[in-house]
Design a protein around this motif. Structure first.
Motif, mmCIF file in Angstrom:
data_model
loop_
_atom_site.group_PDB
_atom_site.id
_atom_site.type_symbol
_atom_site.label_atom_id
_atom_site.label_comp_id
_atom_site.label_asym_id
_atom_site.label_seq_id
_atom_site.Cartn_x
_atom_site.Cartn_y
_atom_site.Cartn_z
ATOM 1 N N GLU A 1 0.848 -1.181 0.000
ATOM 2 C CA GLU A 1 0.000 0.000 0.000
ATOM 3 C C GLU A 1 0.891 1.240 0.000
ATOM 4 O O GLU A 1 1.842 1.316 0.776
ATOM 5 N N ILE A 2 0.567 2.177 -0.859
ATOM 6 C CA ILE A 2 1.312 3.423 -0.954
ATOM 7 C C ILE A 2 0.509 4.488 -0.209
ATOM 8 O O ILE A 2 -0.644 4.746 -0.548
ATOM 9 N N VAL A 3 1.113 5.095 0.792
ATOM 10 C CA VAL A 3 0.456 6.149 1.554
ATOM 11 C C VAL A 3 1.089 7.471 1.128
ATOM 12 O O VAL A 3 2.293 7.670 1.267
ATOM 13 N N SER A 4 0.250 8.338 0.578
ATOM 14 C CA SER A 4 0.733 9.648 0.134
ATOM 15 C C SER A 4 -0.215 10.715 0.654
ATOM 16 O O SER A 4 -1.138 10.434 1.412
ATOM 17 N N GLU B 1 -2.458 11.969 -0.934
ATOM 18 C CA GLU B 1 -3.780 11.659 -1.493
ATOM 19 C C GLU B 1 -4.500 10.574 -0.718
ATOM 20 O O GLU B 1 -5.647 10.279 -0.989
ATOM 21 N N GLY B 2 -3.825 9.922 0.191
ATOM 22 C CA GLY B 2 -4.431 8.837 0.951
ATOM 23 C C GLY B 2 -3.731 7.517 0.672
ATOM 24 O O GLY B 2 -2.604 7.481 0.173
ATOM 25 N N VAL B 3 -4.415 6.412 0.972
ATOM 26 C CA VAL B 3 -3.842 5.074 0.805
ATOM 27 C C VAL B 3 -4.210 4.545 -0.567
ATOM 28 O O VAL B 3 -5.367 4.590 -0.982
ATOM 29 N N ARG B 4 -3.219 4.020 -1.272
ATOM 30 C CA ARG B 4 -3.438 3.409 -2.585
ATOM 31 C C ARG B 4 -3.042 1.946 -2.501
ATOM 32 O O ARG B 4 -1.874 1.604 -2.326
ATOM 33 N N ARG B 5 -4.024 1.063 -2.569
ATOM 34 C CA ARG B 5 -3.743 -0.372 -2.633
ATOM 35 C C ARG B 5 -3.428 -0.720 -4.076
ATOM 36 O O ARG B 5 -4.052 -0.207 -4.984
ATOM 37 N N THR B 6 -2.484 -1.596 -4.273
ATOM 38 C CA THR B 6 -2.006 -1.871 -5.624
ATOM 39 C C THR B 6 -2.478 -3.235 -6.117
ATOM 40 O O THR B 6 -2.727 -4.147 -5.339
ATOM 41 N N TRP B 7 -2.575 -3.356 -7.414
ATOM 42 C CA TRP B 7 -3.014 -4.577 -8.066
ATOM 43 C C TRP B 7 -1.945 -5.657 -7.990
ATOM 44 O O TRP B 7 -2.242 -6.841 -7.878
ATOM 45 N N LEU B 8 -0.719 -5.279 -8.050
ATOM 46 C CA LEU B 8 0.385 -6.234 -8.151
ATOM 47 C C LEU B 8 0.540 -7.093 -6.908
ATOM 48 O O LEU B 8 0.801 -8.282 -6.996
ATOM 49 N N ALA B 9 0.396 -6.511 -5.761
ATOM 50 C CA ALA B 9 0.568 -7.263 -4.511
ATOM 51 C C ALA B 9 -0.637 -6.981 -3.629
ATOM 52 O O ALA B 9 -0.616 -6.090 -2.803
ATOM 53 N N THR B 10 -1.689 -7.754 -3.802
ATOM 54 C CA THR B 10 -2.924 -7.512 -3.059
ATOM 55 C C THR B 10 -2.967 -8.264 -1.736
ATOM 56 O O THR B 10 -3.904 -8.114 -0.976
ATOM 57 N N ARG B 11 -1.978 -9.090 -1.491
ATOM 58 C CA ARG B 11 -1.937 -9.843 -0.229
ATOM 59 C C ARG B 11 -0.488 -9.934 0.238
ATOM 60 O O ARG B 11 0.440 -9.781 -0.555
ATOM 61 N N ARG B 12 -0.307 -10.219 1.498
ATOM 62 C CA ARG B 12 1.048 -10.258 2.073
ATOM 63 C C ARG B 12 1.855 -11.456 1.594
ATOM 64 O O ARG B 12 3.073 -11.460 1.690
ATOM 65 N N THR B 13 1.190 -12.499 1.090
ATOM 66 C CA THR B 13 1.908 -13.692 0.653
ATOM 67 C C THR B 13 2.219 -13.684 -0.837
ATOM 68 O O THR B 13 2.664 -14.698 -1.377
ATOM 69 N N ALA B 14 1.982 -12.563 -1.514
ATOM 70 C CA ALA B 14 2.248 -12.485 -2.950
ATOM 71 C C ALA B 14 3.736 -12.695 -3.223
ATOM 72 O O ALA B 14 4.593 -12.254 -2.461
ATOM 73 N N ARG B 15 4.024 -13.407 -4.294
ATOM 74 C CA ARG B 15 5.418 -13.617 -4.703
ATOM 75 C C ARG B 15 5.754 -12.611 -5.793
ATOM 76 O O ARG B 15 5.081 -12.553 -6.815
ATOM 77 N N LEU B 16 6.782 -11.836 -5.551
ATOM 78 C CA LEU B 16 7.202 -10.796 -6.480
ATOM 79 C C LEU B 16 8.622 -11.061 -6.930
ATOM 80 O O LEU B 16 9.292 -11.965 -6.433
ATOM 81 N N GLY B 17 9.085 -10.244 -7.853
ATOM 82 C CA GLY B 17 10.454 -10.363 -8.322
ATOM 83 C C GLY B 17 10.949 -9.035 -8.847
ATOM 84 O O GLY B 17 10.178 -8.214 -9.342
ATOM 85 N N ALA B 18 12.237 -8.807 -8.714
ATOM 86 C CA ALA B 18 12.872 -7.603 -9.238
ATOM 87 C C ALA B 18 13.564 -7.971 -10.541
ATOM 88 O O ALA B 18 14.363 -8.910 -10.588
ATOM 89 N N LEU B 19 13.211 -7.251 -11.597
ATOM 90 C CA LEU B 19 13.850 -7.502 -12.886
ATOM 91 C C LEU B 19 15.275 -6.992 -12.854
ATOM 92 O O LEU B 19 15.557 -5.952 -12.237
ATOM 93 N N PRO B 20 16.188 -7.684 -13.526
ATOM 94 C CA PRO B 20 17.577 -7.190 -13.550
ATOM 95 C C PRO B 20 17.656 -5.901 -14.361
ATOM 96 O O PRO B 20 16.980 -5.751 -15.374
ATOM 97 N N THR B 21 18.472 -4.969 -13.903
ATOM 98 C CA THR B 21 18.595 -3.691 -14.601
ATOM 99 C C THR B 21 19.461 -3.806 -15.848
ATOM 100 O O THR B 21 19.300 -3.046 -16.779
ATOM 101 N N ASP B 22 20.356 -4.788 -15.861
ATOM 102 C CA ASP B 22 21.248 -4.922 -17.018
ATOM 103 C C ASP B 22 20.796 -6.010 -17.988
ATOM 104 O O ASP B 22 21.450 -6.281 -18.973
ATOM 105 N N ARG B 23 19.677 -6.672 -17.717
ATOM 106 C CA ARG B 23 19.080 -7.708 -18.576
ATOM 107 C C ARG B 23 19.960 -8.943 -18.757
ATOM 108 O O ARG B 23 19.776 -9.705 -19.681
ATOM 109 N N THR B 24 20.942 -9.142 -17.883
ATOM 110 C CA THR B 24 21.809 -10.309 -18.032
ATOM 111 C C THR B 24 21.389 -11.456 -17.126
ATOM 112 O O THR B 24 21.565 -12.605 -17.464
ATOM 113 N N GLY B 25 20.842 -11.141 -15.990
ATOM 114 C CA GLY B 25 20.480 -12.185 -15.036
ATOM 115 C C GLY B 25 18.987 -12.432 -15.028
ATOM 116 O O GLY B 25 18.217 -11.828 -15.759
ATOM 117 N N GLY B 26 18.586 -13.335 -14.175
ATOM 118 C CA GLY B 26 17.175 -13.636 -14.036
ATOM 119 C C GLY B 26 16.520 -12.734 -13.002
ATOM 120 O O GLY B 26 17.153 -11.891 -12.370
#
Length: 184
Positions: A92-95, A97-122
Motif C-alpha cells: 500500500e502506498i500512503v501519500s 492523497e491517501g492510501v493506494r492499494r495496488t493490483w500487483l501485490a494484493t496480499r502479504r503472501t504475494a510472490r514478487l520479483g525484481a527484474l535485472p537492470t542490465d538484462r543479463t540475469g534472471g
C-alpha cells in the motif's frame, strides 16, 4: 540513475500460458467449422486481458519517482509525496492523497520479483516485505523545517494516467467474444 522494476513472475507466467491458449484457439475454432471472421475475436480478448491484467502491472522505482502501473491506470508519485509504504494487506502506498492499494501485490503472501537492470540475469525473487523494503530505500529522509520557509518551492507532483483504451478494448472485445462464442 538507479532503477528498480518489481513485477509478479507468477502473473507473467500465467499471461504467457494465456497467450499460448489464445493462439491455439484460432486454428481449433477454424477446424471446428466456425466462421473465419469470428474465430480470432475470443483469442484477441484473451490476449488483451492477459497483457493488461497479468503482464503489464509493475512498480518502477527511480531516484525521482515511484511509478505504479495497474490495470486501470499508471500513477507517478514524486518520492517527497509518499509518506509510507505499508505491507498490511499487500503493498500500500500512503501519500498526501491517501492510501493506494495496488493490483500487483494484493496480499502479504504475494510472490514478487525484481527484474535485472542490465538484462543479463534472471528475476530476483522477493516476498512482499522485501519488495517494500527495496521501495522504502528510495524514500528521502523527512526534511526538518528550521526557520522561515524557502524562497522557492519545487512542486512534487502526483500524476494519474488512465488506461482508458485498454479498459474499453477489454469491454468491447469481451462483448464481441461472447457474441462470437454464441455463434461458434
Amino acid at each position: 540513475m538507479t532503477r528498480t522494476v518489481i513485477v509478479a513472475p507468477g502473473m507473467r507466467l500465467s499471461a504467457v500460458v494465456l497467450w499460448v491458449v489464445a493462439v491455439l484457439l484460432v486454428p481449433l475454432a477454424l477446424v471446428g467449422g466456425g466462421s473465419p471472421w469470428l474465430a480470432p475475436v475470443p483469442s484477441l480478448f484473451i490476449a488483451l486481458v492477459a497483457w493488461a491484467v497479468l503482464w503489464r502491472p509493475r512498480f518502477v522505482c527511480t531516484d525521482e519517482h515511484l511509478q505504479v502501473v495497474d490495470v486501470r491506470r499508471t500513477s507517478t508519485y514524486d518520492w517527497r509525496r509518499i509518506t509510507e509504504i505499508r505491507t498490511r494487506y499487500g503493498i500500500e502506498i500512503v501519500s498526501s492523497e491517501g492510501v493506494r492499494r495496488t493490483w500487483l501485490a494484493t496480499r502479504r503472501t504475494a510472490r514478487l520479483g525484481a527484474l535485472p537492470t542490465d538484462r543479463t540475469g534472471g528475476t530476483t525473487r522477493l516476498d512482499v516485505e522485501a519488495a517494500a523494503a527495496r521501495m522504502r530505500a528510495f524514500l528521502p529522509e523527512p526534511v526538518v523545517q528550521d526557520g522561515p520557509p524557502p524562497a522557492t518551492v519545487v512542486p512534487a507532483v502526483i500524476t494519474h494516467r488512465a488506461h482508458g483504451w485498454s479498459v474499453v478494448g477489454m469491454i468491447v472485445l469481451g462483448v464481441a467474444a461472447s457474441m462470437a462464442g454464441a455463434r461458434l
